[in-house]
Design an enzyme around this catalytic site. Structure first.
Site, PDB file in Angstrom:
ATOM      1  N   PRO A   6      43.845  44.816  36.759  1.00 45.50           N
ATOM      2  CG  PRO A   6      44.092  43.506  38.664  1.00 45.50           C
ATOM      3  CD  PRO A   6      43.140  43.795  37.539  1.00 45.50           C
TER       4      PRO A   6
ATOM      5  CD1 TRP B 147      44.907  33.004  36.431  1.00 43.93           C
ATOM      6  CD2 TRP B 147      44.349  35.093  35.924  1.00 43.93           C
ATOM      7  NE1 TRP B 147      45.766  33.439  35.455  1.00 43.93           N
ATOM      8  CE2 TRP B 147      45.437  34.711  35.130  1.00 43.93           C
ATOM      9  CE3 TRP B 147      43.822  36.378  35.794  1.00 43.93           C
ATOM     10  CZ2 TRP B 147      46.019  35.571  34.204  1.00 43.93           C
ATOM     11  CZ3 TRP B 147      44.397  37.238  34.877  1.00 43.93           C
ATOM     12  CH2 TRP B 147      45.481  36.822  34.094  1.00 43.93           C
TER      13      TRP B 147
ATOM     14  CG  ASP C 222      47.520  40.679  39.619  1.00 48.05           C
ATOM     15  OD1 ASP C 222      47.060  40.254  40.693  1.00 48.05           O
ATOM     16  OD2 ASP C 222      47.760  39.954  38.640  1.00 48.05           O
TER      17      ASP C 222
ATOM     18  CE  LYS D 146      60.929  45.047  29.137  1.00 47.74           C
ATOM     19  NZ  LYS D 146      60.351  45.026  30.461  1.00 47.74           N
TER      20      LYS D 146
ATOM     21  CE  LYS E  33      54.622  36.721  23.000  1.00 46.55           C
ATOM     22  NZ  LYS E  33      54.340  35.475  23.681  1.00 46.55           N
TER      23      LYS E  33
ATOM     24  CD1 TRP F 290      40.558  40.025  35.978  1.00 46.93           C
ATOM     25  CD2 TRP F 290      40.108  41.395  34.261  1.00 46.93           C
ATOM     26  NE1 TRP F 290      40.002  41.169  36.490  1.00 46.93           N
ATOM     27  CE2 TRP F 290      39.719  42.024  35.466  1.00 46.93           C
ATOM     28  CE3 TRP F 290      39.934  42.073  33.055  1.00 46.93           C
ATOM     29  CZ2 TRP F 290      39.161  43.300  35.478  1.00 46.93           C
ATOM     30  CZ3 TRP F 290      39.391  43.341  33.087  1.00 46.93           C
ATOM     31  CH2 TRP F 290      39.004  43.950  34.277  1.00 46.93           C
TER      32      TRP F 290
ATOM     33  CD  GLN G  93      44.640  39.011  31.159  1.00 47.89           C
ATOM     34  OE1 GLN G  93      44.041  38.486  32.083  1.00 47.89           O
ATOM     35  NE2 GLN G  93      45.937  39.185  31.160  1.00 47.89           N
TER      36      GLN G  93
END
Length: 1124
Positions: free
Chosen positions: A48, A598, A87, A674, A671, A638, A634
């Site tokens: 999610p 998590w 999530d 914004k 990387k 996750w 992750q």
RNA sequence: GGGCCUGUAGCUCAGGUGGUUAGAGCGCUACACUGAUAAUGUAGAGGUCCGUGGUUCGAGUCCACGCAGGCCCA
């Protein structure tokens, strides 16, 4: 009406929009799932995302990967349900809310109620859901958005509680300590996020001390260890060394007590503690107080030799005595020789490394029992030594006559200046200083000095933080380490190294999962306890909670259920208001912690279906997952929580196949962020290129697990090169199919074996492509799949098949040959649609619909079709090899023509190809026609050895001979290189030849050498990759005439185009008489010219009324062309 | 500090088990083609295979130690 729509220009973004609209209005996604009802299931779990931020370009990547394999498996006949999810809990949501409200965590409960705060979180978390849904649709990620699981949902939380209770019942949920940043001034733990606030780390000057730890049973042998936090020394219970580092025993004197002694420290740190001059002085000459202290290195050992050394406790306070194996030298992998002594003092209560190492090595730490019998450190939560330690220090101060800025009571020993004493006061002495003086006096300090270093401070109080053991709830994952490792071995990780390396190592070094979070917006821990901590109740369902509430009301602890008359909300503050009844009649209060988010996502296989309260069958049919995909970041998120819960609770893996994809960086490899403005807006990119080129670029450019340097140029290139070529090929097909009114009919197609060789070749290549692509998709290797499809489309289909077969499409009536060409090209295009559908779902469907629009009974969408398995009967590897030879030979002839400045339109008599093996000739003979037409020569001749004119070269087959001769290979090579014409002939004849290697006779067989023909004397020759081609460059009159005729046709065709004629228009040509050779050419090749240009008549005239002058390179020619 | 990934042409990437001319696409240069034409073909230039050692007759490939970038964890 045209059977196949033609397109002048293709706007890929609108293909995306149109197909999306088509899918929506016809429920294609739903059909693709419903169609497979009853088929075997293929299970996919959606990791999610959180919708409290806007989606980025990397989400396109992640979601495209997920989509590809779900679509592929659907085509393969599986039913693939894809439930979406959100999530919704966690710190980022809280921080965003706090930022928007202009509050901090401290204001919660005062400026804003927990209830209102959580309400705000709930509203915020789905803020960008629409934008996410929009992107999901626009990139063609098929996932069920209508019925997603939402982690804050009461049903979802109830499932989490069920799982937590299961863990609790298995005795896998316990309360323990972990060392965390803690602010005594604020009385709270700090998250790593809070610790990373700018300004938290500050350079401060602290008293550092190098302490002497006396080795047990030795007269005056001491281990030196350095610390910048002297207050942790009373809590020392072990020393750590680096096993591989070098340590030395040094004979010297203590600089404060002047006592003779031997000290142990790392060799590299010698110069930091001893004046070089000291090495030159005699120990015997030392007088107490000498500035330069003599020393002598007695011995050097590896750190390993020090392991197990026992030493005396530095602060022998009776209450702090510890059993063995405390006060021992152990190994620590983090020990360096960058500062200190190369020996690290460990205090279990006050360092995360210390705690971990000592726990692993089963060494007790310095703790005492509080009134409830709980172990606590000897510094309390206010940052102050416990009174009995204070008393000890106070006694020592008196004994050593230490004066501080004030009379300190046993309750005044704060480890940092939390009471804001005036440090300017000359008499001010911090606890660190007091400890240092005591140690100096007791011959336990080797060096004390101020040391400037960076130390974290609490962002709220500006006071230094401590690393301090805080109570947390843990899941005892370590108890299942073996099973976790074993199950992990059965998982197919892409790439493998993430599974064995990153994830595998993580499992090997497993620590218990710290579940506690001291926050507000999240899943509350369903555990209630009495004040004494002797009664614990874990709640596993809403019903159970209701029942317990009823009991509590009965007992008078509660007046009414907070859930009465409404849907239960299992969040704070409601659950906090619930007070339950213990078995002994005590009041039970909820443990205030929330759980790690998590856990929320790791439990999605169960909670998404509200298991076990509902949907048990659905759950069973979809557990475990066949496939998941998420970013490699992750791994410990996750992937880990999914795996852990599955193994611990269900003795199963949670997923069988997993792709851990890399990052999407900007085109310079930085990387995206914004803030820096280098983030690529997915919506903008979609607008520009449409979804298919974007997806194709992201998945074909590099393997998903490598980082992708995202470059728009790359997307444009994919669009031009792959989609553009495919589009051109389709347009070519459509143009002529429409002219001939051709429609593909499966029932009446020409059997493949009756089609020309070129057709059988491309269909063979197509079947091979199907195999290759299917194999790649099965192995979760999408990148090779896309590259294979691209190569086929561009190099084989477009640049070879269509080019060579072009004439078949535009000449004459719709005969069998032409029909075969249409059918072959159609079959290639339709199959390509299916092969590319998983990666480029919009374009594939669009092309499929264009191809099948006029067919009756065609599938509504390519995504509702079945994967087409390769027809192995059509695969003819020898033919594929032949054609490859044809391509290579053509390329060689082209390069020869260029060298000789002979354009392709000029026919030439022949090419010569030397063939040393008869098979090669047979291969080439198969494809003589395409070669001849491609390079415009009349014939191909083969020269074999018997001609005697070939010049050959020989070299050893290194792979074969190298194994045989090994070190003597150099000599063998030299011997073979010396061979000339005769030796080559001899070995070819006899099949073997003797050579001398190192004075020994060796027999070399023909198979052990490589013989190539490289030259034909007197010919223009080119060779590559073992093939040699010679070109006959003599121009006979006839060839010249034919060249002129072809040039003429070319000019007339241009003229037709300039005059705006349609392809099927018939014309009449008049040409002015000219040189003899030209006139002859036009006469001799009149029929040819008429056929090619669709001319009814070709007349030679002396004068032309309105002539057009053609530039024929070497001359000009006046003609007139008119439509008839 | 630890684990893992990546490093090959200007750019993006291929290069099973070591084998003697290191490839492709894009870009660049030149030429060709002109009934797929805002398309296409051919050729050319362009390389310290990140570095240093080692193993080997032979290393882009195997080993060790580094360097650079990235991710995760301390």
């Amino acid at each position: 009406m045209k059977k196949y729509q033609e397109y002048k220009q293709v706007a890929y973004p609108s293909i995306g929009e149109d197909i999306l609209a088509f899918w929506k209005s016809n429920g294609i996604f739903e059909k693709s799932v419903a169609n497979r009802q009853g088929a075997p299931t293929y299970t996919f779990y959606e990791g999610p995302p959180s919708a409290n931020g806007t989606p980025g370009i990397h989400h396109v990547m992640a979601r495209a990967i997920k989509d590809v394999f779900c679509r592929y498996k659907t085509q393969k006949g599986f039913q693939v349900k894809r439930k979406g999810g959100w999530d919704t809990h966690g710190l980022p949501v809280e921080l965003q809310v706090e930022k928007e409200l202009g509050i901090t965590k401290e204001d919660i409960g005062s400026k804003i109620s927990v209830e209102a705060y959580n309400q705000k979180c709930r509203e915020t978390v789905m803020r960008f859901k629409d934008e996410w849904d929009d992107l999901t649709e626009k990139i063609g990620y098929w996932v069920d958005l209508n019925d997603p699981y939402i982690t804050f949902d009461a049903n979802y939380v109830e499932s989490l509680w069920y799982l937590l209770k299961k863990l609790y019942e298995k005795d896998l949920l316990y309360k323990g300590y972990t060392i965390q940043p803690y602010s005594p001034a604020a009385g709270t733990g700090l998250s790593s996020h809070e610790l990373n606030q700018p300004g938290c780390y500050r350079d401060v000057k602290d008293t550092s001390i190098t302490a002497q730890f006396k080795v047990q049973g030795e007269k005056d042998l001491y281990i030196l260890a350095w610390t910048t936090t002297p207050w942790t020394l009373p809590s020392n219970s072990a020393l750590a060394i680096g096993e591989k580092l070098d340590y030395i025993y040094v004979r010297t004197f203590n600089p404060y007590t002047f006592e003779p002694e031997t000290v142990i420290l790392a060799k590299e740190r010698l110069s930091a503690y001893f004046h070089p001059e000291g090495a030159k002085r005699e120990l015997d000459d030392y007088k107490p107080g000498d500035k330069i202290i003599p020393y002598q290195i007695l011995e050097q050992v590896k750190g390993k030799a020090l392991l197990g050394l026992q030493y005396e406790q530095l602060f022998p306070i009776p209450e702090l005595s510890l059993p063995d194996p405390a006060f021992t030298v152990i190994a620590g992998d983090y020990v360096t020789t960058e500062d200190g002594t190369g020996i690290v003092h460990l205090a279990k209560a006050f360092g995360a490394d210390d705690f971990r190492t000592l726990t692993q090595q089963h060494i007790p730490g310095v703790f005492v029992k509080d009134e409830r019998g709980q172990e606590i450190p000897i510094v309390d939560k206010k940052g102050k030594f416990l009174p009995f330690v204070g008393k000890y220090l106070k006694t020592k101060m008196e004994a050593h006559g230490i004066q501080a800025h004030k009379i300190l009571s046993e309750n005044d020993f704060y480890v940092k200046n939390y009471t804001l004493e005036d440090e300017e006061n000359k008499a001010y002495k911090s606890t660190d200083v007091i400890i240092s003086i005591i140690l100096k006096n007791e011959n336990k300090a080797f060096k004390v000095e101020k040391y400037e270093h960076s130390y974290p401070h609490c962002w709220r109080t500006d006071m230094p933080i401590l690393y301090y053991p805080l109570e947390s709830w843990f899941i005892k994952t370590t108890a299942y380490k073996e099973q976790l490792v074993a199950h992990n071995r059965t998982i197919n990780w892409k790439p493998e190294s993430t599974g064995t390396g990153r994830f595998g190592n993580w499992l090997e070094n497993l620590v218990d999962w710290n579940l506690s979070r001291s926050r507000y917006w999240g899943t509350p821990l369903p555990i209630w306890r009495n004040k004494a901590g002797t009664q614990t109740r874990c709640i596993g369902s809403i019903a159970e909670l209701q029942a317990e509430i009823d009991r509590a009301i009965e007992a008078g602890f509660m007046t009414a259920s907070p859930f009465k008359g409404k849907t239960p909300d299992l969040h704070r503050p409601y659950v906090d208001e619930i007070v339950l009844v213990g078995d002994n009649g005590d009041q039970l209060f909820r443990e205030p912690d929330l759980i790690d988010v998590w856990f929320d996502s790791g439990a999605m296989p169960y909670a998404q279906w509200h298991y076990p309260f509902e949907n048990e069958e659905l759950f069973n049919a979809n557990y475990p997952a066949d496939f998941i995909a998420e970013g490699v970041d992750q791994t410990r998120g996750w992937f880990f929580t999914l795996h852990t819960l599955a193994v611990m609770l269900f003795d199963s893996v949670a997923f069988k196949n997993v792709i851990a994809n890399g990052l999407v960086l900007d085109k310079n490899g930085n990387k995206m962020s914004k803030r820096l403005g280098n983030a690529v807006d997915p919506f903008q990119t979609l607008k520009e290129f449409g979804p298919d080129a974007l997806r194709w670029y992201m998945l074909s450019n590099a393997n998903p697990w490598d980082n992708l340097k995202f470059n728009k140029e790359g997307v444009a290139e994919v669009q031009r090169r792959f989609f553009g070529t495919l589009q051109n090929t389709y347009n070519f097909f459509a143009l002529y199919a429409n002219l001939d009114d051709f429609v593909y009919r499966k029932e009446s197609k020409i059997p493949v074996q009756d089609r020309p060789e070129l057709d059988r070749w491309i269909l063979s290549k197509l079947q091979s492509l199907i195999q290759e692509t299917g194999k790649a998709y099965e192995a979760y290797d999408v990148t090779p799949a896309t590259r294979g499809i691209m190569n086929f489309t561009v190099d084989q289909l477009s640049n070879w098949y269509v080019r060579l077969a072009r004439k078949r499409f535009w000449r004459g009536e719709l005969n069998a040959d032409k029909q075969a060409a249409y059918e072959t090209l159609y079959e290639c295009l339709e199959t390509l649609c299916k092969l590319m559908a998983p990666v480029a779902p919009f374009y594939a469907d669009w092309l499929f619909k264009n191809l099948t629009a006029s067919q009756t009974g065609a599938a509504q969408s390519v995504h509702l079709t079945d994967w087409q398995d390769a027809d192995e009967n059509l695969i003819q590897k020898p033919l594929e090899s032949s054609m490859q030879l044809a391509q290579e030979i053509s390329s060689l002839v082209h390069s020869l023509r260029k060298k000789e400045k002979l354009k392709v339109r000029q026919p030439l008599q022949k090419i010569l190809i030397p063939v040393l093996q008869p098979e090669t000739q047979a291969y080439i003979q198969h494809v003589e026609e395409p070669i001849k037409s491609e390079v415009n020569v009349k014939s191909i001749e083969y020269i074999d050895d018997t001609s005697g004119i070939l010049v050959k070269s020989i070299k050893p087959n290194f792979a074969v001979l190298g194994k045989r001769f090994g070190p003597k290979m150099k000599l063998v090579n030299q011997a073979i290189q010396k061979w000339g014409k005769e030796e080559i002939a001899a070995i070819e004849k006899a099949g073997q030849l003797k050579i001398l290697v190192d004075e020994a006779e060796e027999i070399i067989s023909l198979e052990e050498v490589l013989i190539q023909s490289q030259d034909i004397p007197g010919w223009s020759v080119a060779s590559d990759n073992g093939i040699t081609v010679a070109l006959d460059v003599t121009l006979t009159t006839e060839l010249k005439e034919e060249g002129i005729a072809r040039d003429f046709v070319n000019r007339i065709q241009n003229l037709r185009k300039d005059l705006g004629m349609e392809v099927q228009d018939k014309i009449r040509i008049q040409a002015a008489a000219s040189e003899q050779v030209v006139t002859d050419a036009l006469t001799h090749f009149s029929d040819y010219i008429k056929t090619e240009t669709q001319a009814m008549a070709l007349e030679l005239a002396n004068e032309i009324i309105h002539p057009t002058v053609l530039d024929m390179d070497e001359f000009t020619l006046s003609v007139a062309v008119e439509k008839v």
